[in-house]
Structure formats: structure tokens, C-alpha cells
Design an enzyme around this catalytic site. Sequence first.
Site, PDB file in Angstrom:
ATOM      1  CB  SER A 172      10.579  -2.874  -5.045  1.00 43.35           C
ATOM      2  OG  SER A 172      10.211  -3.182  -6.367  1.00 43.35           O
ATOM      3  CE  LYS A 224       6.691  -1.486  -6.307  1.00 44.96           C
ATOM      4  NZ  LYS A 224       7.409  -2.686  -6.710  1.00 44.96           N
ATOM      5  CB  SER A 250       6.958  -5.904  -4.697  1.00 45.00           C
ATOM      6  OG  SER A 250       7.874  -4.870  -4.972  1.00 45.00           O
ATOM      7  CE  LYS A 265       7.949  -3.490  -1.684  1.00 47.39           C
ATOM      8  NZ  LYS A 265       8.740  -4.615  -2.259  1.00 47.39           N
TER       9      LYS A 265
END
Length: 369
Positions: A57, A60, A112, A216
Site C-alpha cells: 500500500s 498509494k 489505506s 504510509k
Amino acid sequence: MKKLFFIILVFILAVTVVVHAEEAPIVTSGRASIVIDASTGRILYENNIHEEMPMASTTKIMTALLAIENAPLDYVVKVPFEAQGIEGSSIYLKSSEEIKMIDLLYGLMLRSGNDAATAIAIELGGSVEDFATLMNKRAKELGANNTNFMNPHGLHHNEHYTTAHDLALITRAALNEPVFKEIVKTKLYVADRSTNQYFSNKNKFLRLYDGGDGVKTGFTKRAGRCLVSSATRNEMQFIAVTLDDPNWFNTTMELIDHCFENYVAHIQHEEGEALKTIPTINGKTNALKLVTSKKIIIPIKPEEEGNLSSVIEAPENIEAPALKGQKIGKVYTYLNDQLLDVTELVANEDIEVLTFKDKLYRFFRLKKN
């Protein structure tokens, strides 16, 4: 004999001091890791930074960057059918739900949301596949040449990969966007929705680390635990990336600690510092000062200070008019032969054009003298 023993003991102690004074190597559990300075991009630590790996993720970060660059924050997105029920992390979007881009961005980065990523991708690219093309184009523009995106969320695909180095470059570009910087340091956000509107940040680094302000987390079975962290102290912001790392939070904390301990913020030039004066042509003022547009801070080890240099690029003169803040030149900051910073030089005042009356006045004044 006692004297000889004393000499040997002193020698051993001296050697011990030298050994302890050396910088201890860092051993991390990540398959690849890097720390860079957010302002200059200088690499402060690296380990296997160019191996192509899945990144889950943390994908992103690029999705958010493209959304911020290409859509107004108050733009209303109608959620496509394809975004509802995407596997993995979700903000529980419903098909045909109307939601602002800013709320999708918070859902994307804090929770997320794979559904948020899909909604953004289809809205901006027309399809997930076409959005991936935009992601790859932007990656190349940033110098992330060993990266290939296949989707906006990071669910596993054999051809979806990046490197620690490339991911740091992408994150640095994203952190240059004030909106992104604000989003990723937010611990709790309330979206403008009737249900599922509370987004708490999954990134524990914000709570674990003094000065932590992003970025993140990511996890899939194939990618392992991936983490991009950032922290700001003493006018320096460092970005740490670790990929496929079971001790992801400990690794980034240790790496950033190491960099804060070994680097200092050197102010090469203050904001508004005059670095060059150039003549004006047909201006009411004969000369114009060129000043730095921002404070130039370079993270260096104390012994590197003498290796910094500035090179100024500016015209020999400028023809009036000129406006205060107008970009007229640049200052390049080097550490040895490595370029670390490029900052605009701007006019420190308005320069008006000489009128006919002004010229007559100057003529007679000069004649009189």
C-alpha cells in the site's frame, strides 16, 4: 615491570576509545532501506536500494500525488461500481456515493482504502489500467526509473514493483505538496459522509516517534511489511523507507535516529539574503539586488562544512521594469561536486521604467555636476 604494565594498559585504553569513537554500522532487518533528506534529496543511509520489490500500500503515495496534482480538493467524485467491495482495507464506499476528493485522499492515506484508490484511479484515468499508465509516466518524470505500477492500491501483481530509492523519490515529491504533508501527519479525520466518516491513521509511527509526521504503511503476504516514515526536527525532515521488514517501525526509527544524531542543519543562505547585485537598464534605480527565495538548509556531518559551495547563475543586467519577487537567477549549492539544492534568486524590490521626465532630470543633473 609495573611501568611496562601501565604503558600497555594506556595503549589498550587508547585503542578502545578510538574504536568506540567510530560510527557503528547499522544492521536492519529490512530487505532494502534508505534515508534521504526531504529538502535536498541527499541520501543519508542506503542498503540494497535499487532492488525491484513489491511495495504493497505504499503504492498509494503515488496515487495521492496524482490526485492532488490533477483534481481540485472539493471536486465531487461519484463512486464507480468497480470501487465498491475491493478486497483488503476499505473506507466502505458505496456505488454511486458522492464524495469529495479531499475525503477520498484522507481515506486513502489514513485508512489505506483500496476502494478509495480505485475510485480516484477511475475518476482521473478512466480505468485502473489507464491510471497505472499515468502513474508510470509520473514516476519516470521523478527519476523513479526502476518502478512499474499496475494498480493504484498495491494489491499484489507480479509486474507491480518499485525500489527503496524510487519510493523515497516519489515520497519526496509528494511531501512537496502542502496538502499531502498535512494529510499524512493527521491522526484523526472526520469525512463529510453520513456513515463511516471517522478515519484514524493506521501509521503508528506518528505516535511512536518524536517529530514523526508521515507517511504510509503497507502489507501483503508477498511484499511483507513495508513502511515509509518521515520525521522533522531542527529544521530537517528525513524520509526513511524499509521494504519487506518484519521490524518495520523499529527499523525506520533507528535509521532516522541515526541520521538526526550524525547530521546537523547547516544554513547555507538565509531567506532574503542578497547574493548578487546587477545593473538595471532604463530603471529608476540603477541596480537591483537578487535575494534567495527561501532559506537553504543542507544536512551535513560537522566535518563536511568546508566542502559546501554556492554557484550563482544570473544575467549581467536587467532591463526595467522588474517586480519584487520576480525570478531572475538561481543559486546552486554543492557538496564537493554533488548538486544538493537549486534555489531561485528573486528581485528584492520593484524597479520602475524611467519616464521621459526622469531622463530629462537626470540629464540636467549630470550636466550641472
